[in-house]
Design an enzyme around this catalytic site. Structure first.
Site, PDB file in Angstrom:
ATOM      1  CG  ASP A  11      -1.662   1.261   1.319  1.00 22.13           C
ATOM      2  OD1 ASP A  11      -1.507   2.060   0.707  1.00 22.13           O
ATOM      3  OD2 ASP A  11      -2.648   1.219   2.469  1.00 22.13           O
ATOM      4  CB  ILE A  12       1.696   3.641  -2.539  1.00 21.25           C
ATOM      5  CG1 ILE A  12       2.864   4.562  -2.972  1.00 21.25           C
ATOM      6  CG2 ILE A  12       0.411   4.862  -2.591  1.00 21.25           C
ATOM      7  CD1 ILE A  12       2.760   5.244  -4.473  1.00 21.25           C
ATOM      8  N   GLY A  33      -9.883   4.382  -5.644  1.00 24.54           N
ATOM      9  CA  GLY A  33      -8.423   3.593  -5.944  1.00 24.54           C
ATOM     10  C   GLY A  33      -7.306   4.296  -5.171  1.00 24.54           C
ATOM     11  CG  ASP A  35      -7.058  10.602  -5.989  1.00 28.68           C
ATOM     12  OD1 ASP A  35      -6.615  11.366  -5.036  1.00 28.68           O
ATOM     13  OD2 ASP A  35      -8.034  11.402  -6.702  1.00 28.68           O
ATOM     14  N   GLY A 120      -5.782   1.360 -13.082  1.00 25.33           N
ATOM     15  CA  GLY A 120      -7.120   0.747 -12.410  1.00 25.33           C
ATOM     16  C   GLY A 120      -8.449   1.130 -13.161  1.00 25.33           C
ATOM     17  CB  VAL A 121     -11.207   3.281 -12.508  1.00 19.92           C
ATOM     18  CG1 VAL A 121     -11.803   2.828 -11.322  1.00 19.92           C
ATOM     19  CG2 VAL A 121     -10.484   4.665 -11.909  1.00 19.92           C
TER      20      VAL A 121
HETATM   21  P1  ADP Z   1      -6.145   5.227 -12.284  1.00 16.72           P
HETATM   22  O1  ADP Z   1      -7.643   6.186 -12.212  1.00 16.72           O
HETATM   23  O2  ADP Z   1      -5.086   6.038 -12.721  1.00 16.72           O
HETATM   24  O3  ADP Z   1      -6.432   3.968 -13.178  1.00 16.72           O
HETATM   25  P2  ADP Z   1      -6.339   3.766  -9.834  1.00 16.72           P
HETATM   26  O4  ADP Z   1      -6.455   4.255  -8.610  1.00 16.72           O
HETATM   27  O5  ADP Z   1      -7.966   3.302 -10.163  1.00 16.72           O
HETATM   28  O6  ADP Z   1      -6.082   4.835 -10.843  1.00 16.72           O
HETATM   29  O7  ADP Z   1      -5.432   2.563 -10.140  1.00 16.72           O
HETATM   30  C1  ADP Z   1      -4.143   2.839 -10.149  1.00 16.72           C
HETATM   31  C2  ADP Z   1      -3.245   1.632  -9.474  1.00 16.72           C
HETATM   32  O8  ADP Z   1      -3.438   1.862  -8.277  1.00 16.72           O
HETATM   33  C3  ADP Z   1      -4.069   0.284  -9.572  1.00 16.72           C
HETATM   34  O9  ADP Z   1      -2.694  -0.594 -10.124  1.00 16.72           O
HETATM   35  C4  ADP Z   1      -4.423   0.031  -8.253  1.00 16.72           C
HETATM   36  O10 ADP Z   1      -4.403  -1.394  -8.118  1.00 16.72           O
HETATM   37  C5  ADP Z   1      -3.331   0.880  -7.485  1.00 16.72           C
HETATM   38  N1  ADP Z   1      -3.732   0.854  -6.062  1.00 16.72           N
HETATM   39  C6  ADP Z   1      -5.029   1.298  -5.503  1.00 16.72           C
HETATM   40  N2  ADP Z   1      -4.743   1.252  -4.229  1.00 16.72           N
HETATM   41  C7  ADP Z   1      -3.517   1.495  -3.799  1.00 16.72           C
HETATM   42  C8  ADP Z   1      -2.813   1.649  -2.835  1.00 16.72           C
HETATM   43  N3  ADP Z   1      -3.219   1.956  -1.790  1.00 16.72           N
HETATM   44  N4  ADP Z   1      -1.335   1.647  -2.948  1.00 16.72           N
HETATM   45  C9  ADP Z   1      -0.791   1.465  -4.212  1.00 16.72           C
HETATM   46  N5  ADP Z   1      -1.482   1.276  -5.227  1.00 16.72           N
HETATM   47  C10 ADP Z   1      -2.728   1.114  -4.998  1.00 16.72           C
END
Ligand code: ADP
Length: 172
Positions: A11-12, A33, A35, A120-121
């Site tokens: 988890d970032i 996600g 964000d 992701g989305v």
């Molecule tokens: P985007 O709208 O740019 O596609 P998302 O947040 O939907 O952004 O997804 C981008 C990436 O972040 C995906 O690979 C998702 O699995 C990942 N992700 C979601 N939550 C976290 C987190 N807490 N830490 C790291 N990566 C995450």
């Protein structure tokens, strides 16, 4: 000094680095996600600072403080939505990585972590996104960088495997 490129599955929001990069949307006012996770962990002060930034264009980036995060700063970048590949999505994604590295360097950051922007989305194909990410980061640090550590922070095992493979392959 050489910059170390690393892959981790995490988890970032937990990472103790100078900068984490957020895959934001053009409003910069939070979303789902990664964000949503970053805003929840950073607290409401982050949203307050973001409100003053006036949004962000796709392919560009803006920096804020990290507030309650272990990271000192957050760089909010807006990845492209994938529409099949003919809408300059690849160039926009590369620009996200480049602009983030430029802002981190201007801030004097030594360590930075990227999520898998747009995968992701926004539906960008994972393999292609990862190869653009690795290539753009390598190009940047080959020209010059004060960063000592750049982490590709993958949420899934699958993403981490893609990055491991790309990073173990020799540079083009
Ligand atoms: P985007 O709208 O740019 O596609 P998302 O947040 O939907 O952004 O997804 C981008 C990436 O972040 C995906 O690979 C998702 O699995 C990942 N992700 C979601 N939550 C976290 C987190 N807490 N830490 C790291 N990566 C995450």
């Amino acid at each position: 000094m050489a910059t170390e490129l690393k892959v981790i599955q995490s988890d970032i929001t937990k990472l103790q680095v100078d900068v984490i990069v957020n895959a934001a949307n053009t409003s910069l006012l939070g979303g789902g996600g990664v964000d949503g996770a970053i805003h929840r962990a950073a607290g409401p002060e982050l949203l307050a600072e973001c409100r003053g930034l006036g949004g962000c264009n796709t392919g560009d980036a803006k920096i804020t403080k990290g507030y309650r995060l272990p990271a000192k700063f957050v760089i909010h970048t807006v990845g492209p939505v994938w529409y099949g590949g003919r809408q300059r999505e690849a160039g926009a994604l590369a620009s996200c990585y480049r602009r983030s590295l430029e802002l981190a360097t201007a801030q004097g950051a030594k360590s930075l972590a990227f999520p898998c922007i747009s995968t992701g989305v926004y539906r960008f194909p994972k393999e292609l996104a990862a190869s653009i990410a690795v290539q753009t980061v390598r190009d940047f640090i080959n020209r010059s960088s004060s960063l000592t550590e750049i982490i590709f922070c993958c949420f899934s095992v699958e993403d981490a495997q893609i990055y491991e493979r790309l990073l173990s392959a020799p540079e083009d």
